[in-house]
Design a protein around this motif. Structure first.
Motif, PDB file in Angstrom:
ATOM      1  N   VAL A   1      12.426  17.388  20.624  1.00 25.06           N
ATOM      2  CA  VAL A   1      11.675  18.500  20.038  1.00 25.06           C
ATOM      3  C   VAL A   1      10.214  18.356  20.455  1.00 25.06           C
ATOM      4  CG1 VAL A   1      13.229  18.697  18.075  1.00 25.06           C
ATOM      5  CG2 VAL A   1      11.227  17.205  17.910  1.00 25.06           C
ATOM      6  N   ALA A   2       9.440  19.408  20.236  1.00 24.54           N
ATOM      7  CA  ALA A   2       8.017  19.360  20.562  1.00 24.54           C
ATOM      8  C   ALA A   2       7.312  18.307  19.708  1.00 24.54           C
ATOM      9  CB  ALA A   2       7.383  20.730  20.329  1.00 24.54           C
ATOM     10  N   VAL A   3       6.315  17.660  20.288  1.00 25.93           N
ATOM     11  CA  VAL A   3       5.563  16.642  19.538  1.00 25.93           C
ATOM     12  C   VAL A   3       4.851  17.292  18.356  1.00 25.93           C
ATOM     13  CG1 VAL A   3       5.201  15.071  21.471  1.00 25.93           C
ATOM     14  CG2 VAL A   3       3.592  16.945  21.106  1.00 25.93           C
ATOM     15  N   PRO A   4       4.625  16.542  17.291  1.00 26.39           N
ATOM     16  CA  PRO A   4       3.915  17.093  16.122  1.00 26.39           C
ATOM     17  C   PRO A   4       2.514  17.575  16.501  1.00 26.39           C
ATOM     18  CG  PRO A   4       4.961  15.005  15.581  1.00 26.39           C
ATOM     19  CD  PRO A   4       5.062  15.159  17.063  1.00 26.39           C
ATOM     20  N   THR A   5       2.104  18.655  15.895  1.00 24.22           N
ATOM     21  CA  THR A   5       0.761  19.185  16.116  1.00 24.22           C
ATOM     22  C   THR A   5      -0.241  18.423  15.253  1.00 24.22           C
ATOM     23  OG1 THR A   5       1.233  20.853  14.425  1.00 24.22           O
ATOM     24  CG2 THR A   5       1.590  21.488  16.723  1.00 24.22           C
ATOM     25  N   PRO A   6      -1.538  18.503  15.584  1.00 26.25           N
ATOM     26  CA  PRO A   6      -2.539  17.727  14.832  1.00 26.25           C
ATOM     27  C   PRO A   6      -2.512  17.930  13.328  1.00 26.25           C
ATOM     28  CG  PRO A   6      -3.508  18.558  16.850  1.00 26.25           C
ATOM     29  CD  PRO A   6      -2.142  19.162  16.768  1.00 26.25           C
TER      30      PRO A   6
ATOM     31  N   GLN B   1      -0.022  18.114  11.538  1.00 26.98           N
ATOM     32  CA  GLN B   1       1.076  17.315  10.997  1.00 26.98           C
ATOM     33  C   GLN B   1       0.788  15.816  11.025  1.00 26.98           C
ATOM     34  OE1 GLN B   1       3.938  19.295  13.834  1.00 26.98           O
ATOM     35  NE2 GLN B   1       5.264  19.309  12.042  1.00 26.98           N
ATOM     36  N   TRP B   2      -0.218  15.412  11.761  1.00 25.92           N
ATOM     37  CA  TRP B   2      -0.486  13.985  11.941  1.00 25.92           C
ATOM     38  C   TRP B   2      -0.652  13.215  10.640  1.00 25.92           C
ATOM     39  CZ3 TRP B   2      -4.507  13.992  16.568  1.00 25.92           C
ATOM     40  CH2 TRP B   2      -3.857  14.423  17.729  1.00 25.92           C
ATOM     41  N   PRO B   3      -1.350  13.747   9.630  1.00 30.54           N
ATOM     42  CA  PRO B   3      -1.523  12.956   8.395  1.00 30.54           C
ATOM     43  C   PRO B   3      -0.202  12.639   7.686  1.00 30.54           C
ATOM     44  CG  PRO B   3      -3.113  14.748   8.484  1.00 30.54           C
ATOM     45  CD  PRO B   3      -2.126  15.004   9.579  1.00 30.54           C
ATOM     46  N   ARG B   4       0.849  13.394   7.960  1.00 25.34           N
ATOM     47  CA  ARG B   4       2.126  13.198   7.271  1.00 25.34           C
ATOM     48  C   ARG B   4       3.112  12.361   8.078  1.00 25.34           C
ATOM     49  NH1 ARG B   4       0.972  18.618   6.679  1.00 25.34           N
ATOM     50  NH2 ARG B   4       2.584  19.264   8.153  1.00 25.34           N
ATOM     51  N   ILE B   5       2.703  11.909   9.238  1.00 24.41           N
ATOM     52  CA  ILE B   5       3.614  11.147  10.089  1.00 24.41           C
ATOM     53  C   ILE B   5       3.790   9.734   9.549  1.00 24.41           C
ATOM     54  CG2 ILE B   5       3.844  10.064  12.369  1.00 24.41           C
ATOM     55  CD1 ILE B   5       2.657  12.587  13.571  1.00 24.41           C
ATOM     56  N   ASP B   6       5.047   9.312   9.389  1.00 20.46           N
ATOM     57  CA  ASP B   6       5.342   7.940   8.983  1.00 20.46           C
ATOM     58  C   ASP B   6       6.613   7.487   9.686  1.00 20.46           C
ATOM     59  OD1 ASP B   6       7.413   9.248   7.684  1.00 20.46           O
ATOM     60  OD2 ASP B   6       6.622   8.910   5.669  1.00 20.46           O
ATOM     61  N   ALA B   7       6.882   6.194   9.581  1.00 18.77           N
ATOM     62  CA  ALA B   7       8.040   5.630  10.282  1.00 18.77           C
ATOM     63  C   ALA B   7       9.349   6.210   9.781  1.00 18.77           C
ATOM     64  CB  ALA B   7       8.041   4.108  10.139  1.00 18.77           C
ATOM     65  N   ALA B   8       9.455   6.409   8.473  1.00 19.68           N
ATOM     66  CA  ALA B   8      10.710   6.896   7.899  1.00 19.68           C
ATOM     67  C   ALA B   8      11.095   8.264   8.425  1.00 19.68           C
ATOM     68  CB  ALA B   8      10.604   6.927   6.372  1.00 19.68           C
ATOM     69  N   GLY B   9      10.104   9.118   8.627  1.00 15.25           N
ATOM     70  CA  GLY B   9      10.401  10.481   9.023  1.00 15.25           C
ATOM     71  C   GLY B   9      10.358  10.760  10.512  1.00 15.25           C
ATOM     72  N   TYR B  10       9.675   9.872  11.281  1.00 19.62           N
ATOM     73  CA  TYR B  10       9.422  10.216  12.672  1.00 19.62           C
ATOM     74  C   TYR B  10       9.776   9.139  13.704  1.00 19.62           C
ATOM     75  CZ  TYR B  10       6.873  14.368  11.118  1.00 19.62           C
ATOM     76  OH  TYR B  10       6.535  15.576  10.560  1.00 19.62           O
ATOM     77  N   GLU B  11       9.801   7.872  13.312  1.00 18.88           N
ATOM     78  CA  GLU B  11       9.995   6.848  14.348  1.00 18.88           C
ATOM     79  C   GLU B  11      11.351   7.010  15.027  1.00 18.88           C
ATOM     80  OE1 GLU B  11       8.436   2.579  15.417  1.00 18.88           O
ATOM     81  OE2 GLU B  11       9.131   2.736  13.345  1.00 18.88           O
ATOM     82  N   TYR B  12      11.350   6.875  16.351  1.00 21.36           N
ATOM     83  CA  TYR B  12      12.514   7.027  17.230  1.00 21.36           C
ATOM     84  C   TYR B  12      12.971   8.480  17.361  1.00 21.36           C
ATOM     85  CZ  TYR B  12      12.669   2.000  16.472  1.00 21.36           C
ATOM     86  OH  TYR B  12      12.337   0.672  16.376  1.00 21.36           O
TER      87      TYR B  12
ATOM     88  N   ALA C   1     -11.090  10.685  21.939  1.00 19.81           N
ATOM     89  CA  ALA C   1     -11.631  11.171  20.671  1.00 19.81           C
ATOM     90  C   ALA C   1     -10.602  11.873  19.801  1.00 19.81           C
ATOM     91  CB  ALA C   1     -12.802  12.121  20.949  1.00 19.81           C
ATOM     92  N   HIS C   2      -9.542  12.368  20.391  1.00 17.67           N
ATOM     93  CA  HIS C   2      -8.557  13.138  19.623  1.00 17.67           C
ATOM     94  C   HIS C   2      -7.150  12.624  19.901  1.00 17.67           C
ATOM     95  CE1 HIS C   2     -11.800  15.897  18.650  1.00 17.67           C
ATOM     96  NE2 HIS C   2     -12.068  16.017  19.937  1.00 17.67           N
ATOM     97  N   ALA C   3      -6.969  11.333  19.736  1.00 19.50           N
ATOM     98  CA  ALA C   3      -5.677  10.703  20.023  1.00 19.50           C
ATOM     99  C   ALA C   3      -4.728  10.819  18.839  1.00 19.50           C
ATOM    100  CB  ALA C   3      -5.870   9.237  20.389  1.00 19.50           C
ATOM    101  N   ALA C   4      -3.473  11.092  19.129  1.00 16.61           N
ATOM    102  CA  ALA C   4      -2.439  11.125  18.093  1.00 16.61           C
ATOM    103  C   ALA C   4      -2.261   9.732  17.502  1.00 16.61           C
ATOM    104  CB  ALA C   4      -1.123  11.619  18.690  1.00 16.61           C
ATOM    105  N   PRO C   5      -1.828   9.622  16.238  1.00 20.94           N
ATOM    106  CA  PRO C   5      -1.695   8.311  15.580  1.00 20.94           C
ATOM    107  C   PRO C   5      -0.405   7.581  15.925  1.00 20.94           C
ATOM    108  CG  PRO C   5      -1.126  10.039  14.041  1.00 20.94           C
ATOM    109  CD  PRO C   5      -1.568  10.734  15.301  1.00 20.94           C
ATOM    110  N   TYR C   6       0.300   8.017  16.934  1.00 18.07           N
ATOM    111  CA  TYR C   6       1.555   7.404  17.363  1.00 18.07           C
ATOM    112  C   TYR C   6       1.540   7.300  18.884  1.00 18.07           C
ATOM    113  CZ  TYR C   6       2.561  12.287  18.421  1.00 18.07           C
ATOM    114  OH  TYR C   6       2.485  13.565  18.909  1.00 18.07           O
ATOM    115  N   PHE C   7       2.543   6.665  19.454  1.00 13.44           N
ATOM    116  CA  PHE C   7       2.688   6.696  20.912  1.00 13.44           C
ATOM    117  C   PHE C   7       4.120   7.069  21.248  1.00 13.44           C
ATOM    118  CE2 PHE C   7       3.722   2.307  19.786  1.00 13.44           C
ATOM    119  CZ  PHE C   7       4.775   1.967  20.633  1.00 13.44           C
ATOM    120  N   ILE C   8       4.368   7.350  22.504  1.00 14.28           N
ATOM    121  CA  ILE C   8       5.696   7.737  22.966  1.00 14.28           C
ATOM    122  C   ILE C   8       6.217   6.686  23.931  1.00 14.28           C
ATOM    123  CG2 ILE C   8       7.051   9.427  24.263  1.00 14.28           C
ATOM    124  CD1 ILE C   8       5.107  11.580  23.365  1.00 14.28           C
TER     125      ILE C   8
END
Length: 241
Positions: free
Chosen positions: A43-48, A50-61, A172-179
């Motif tokens: 799916v498309a990567v989360p938009t900025p 959505q970044w504050p709500r990103i956590d391992a339980a909901g998004y990792e892998y 300056a505007h890096a996502a809080p995760y990596f791919i």
């Protein structure tokens, strides 16, 4: 006094055993959820927003797809220990059209290639060629490795610490995760996710280890066994004249 100690030990061991049973149920649920997730279509990567709500339980892998241009000159090498031996992960920022950046783990390279990669990074020119990256979302690994700390000043990276790497590379505007670029073989987009570099043997991507240590049943049986031993000991004490 001895009775109180025995009761306390029995209740403590039983509580620990029950906690491990609950942990086992949680771990099995996690394994099932991740197994289902990694085989889903990207799916498309989360938009900025959505970044504050990103956590391992909901998004990792989670399999994701991102588009942009490589910022080759801002790549870093982070230490890696894989089934292929010791080496490095090559992390390169992907600049998206909205001005945000995503760190992408493009793959594993052996120790002997470090000098060559550092040379290529230093000599890299700005790119305007758009690329599509398909891979698995991963959470940041802050701090460093075992007894080793990341050092941005000397560019010694022992973990994929997104925030620290972004600061050191001026993102300056890096996502809080990596791919992690690449997908497991069972994913329907597996062929599409294989980058040209991997096919040419330059980097090996798709090496994400998706394993979860699950010894909770053993631990639970151990604690319950100790609780049973307390009962047996109490029985013997009671029978002793």
């Amino acid at each position: 006094m001895l009775i109180c100690v025995g009761i306390a030990l029995f209740l403590g061991f039983t509580a620990l055993g029950t906690w491990q049973v609950q942990r086992r149920a949680w771990k099995l649920d996690l394994i099932a959820r991740v197994e289902q997730r990694v085989h889903a279509a990207p799916v498309a990567v989360p938009t900025p927003d959505q970044w504050p709500r990103i956590d391992a339980a909901g998004y990792e892998y989670l399999p994701v797809k991102a588009q942009g241009v490589w910022l080759e000159k801002q790549s870093v090498l982070t230490k890696a220990l894989t089934e292929d031996g010791a080496g490095f992960w090559l992390l390169t920022p992907l600049q998206q059209a909205d001005g945000t950046q995503i760190l992408v783990n493009r793959g594993f390279t052996p120790e002997k290639m470090r000098a060559e990669w550092l040379k290529q990074i230093a000599e890299a020119s700005p790119s305007a060629v758009p690329v599509t990256v398909i891979g698995l979302m991963r959470m940041s690994e802050p701090g460093g490795g075992f007894l080793r700390h990341n050092d941005a000043a000397t560019q010694q990276w022992f973990s994929r610490d997104v925030a620290a790497i972004a600061r050191s590379q001026g993102l300056a505007h890096a996502a809080p995760y990596f791919i992690d670029q690449g997908l497991p073989a069972g994913n329907p987009a597996y062929g599409e996710a294989r980058p040209a570099a991997e096919q040419a043997g330059i980097l090996r991507s798709g090496m994400t280890v998706i394993q979860f240590h699950n010894s909770h049943l053993v631990y639970a049986l151990t604690w319950y066994g100790l609780a049973a031993m307390v009962l047996v000991a109490a029985w013997f004490v009671r029978r002793t004249p």
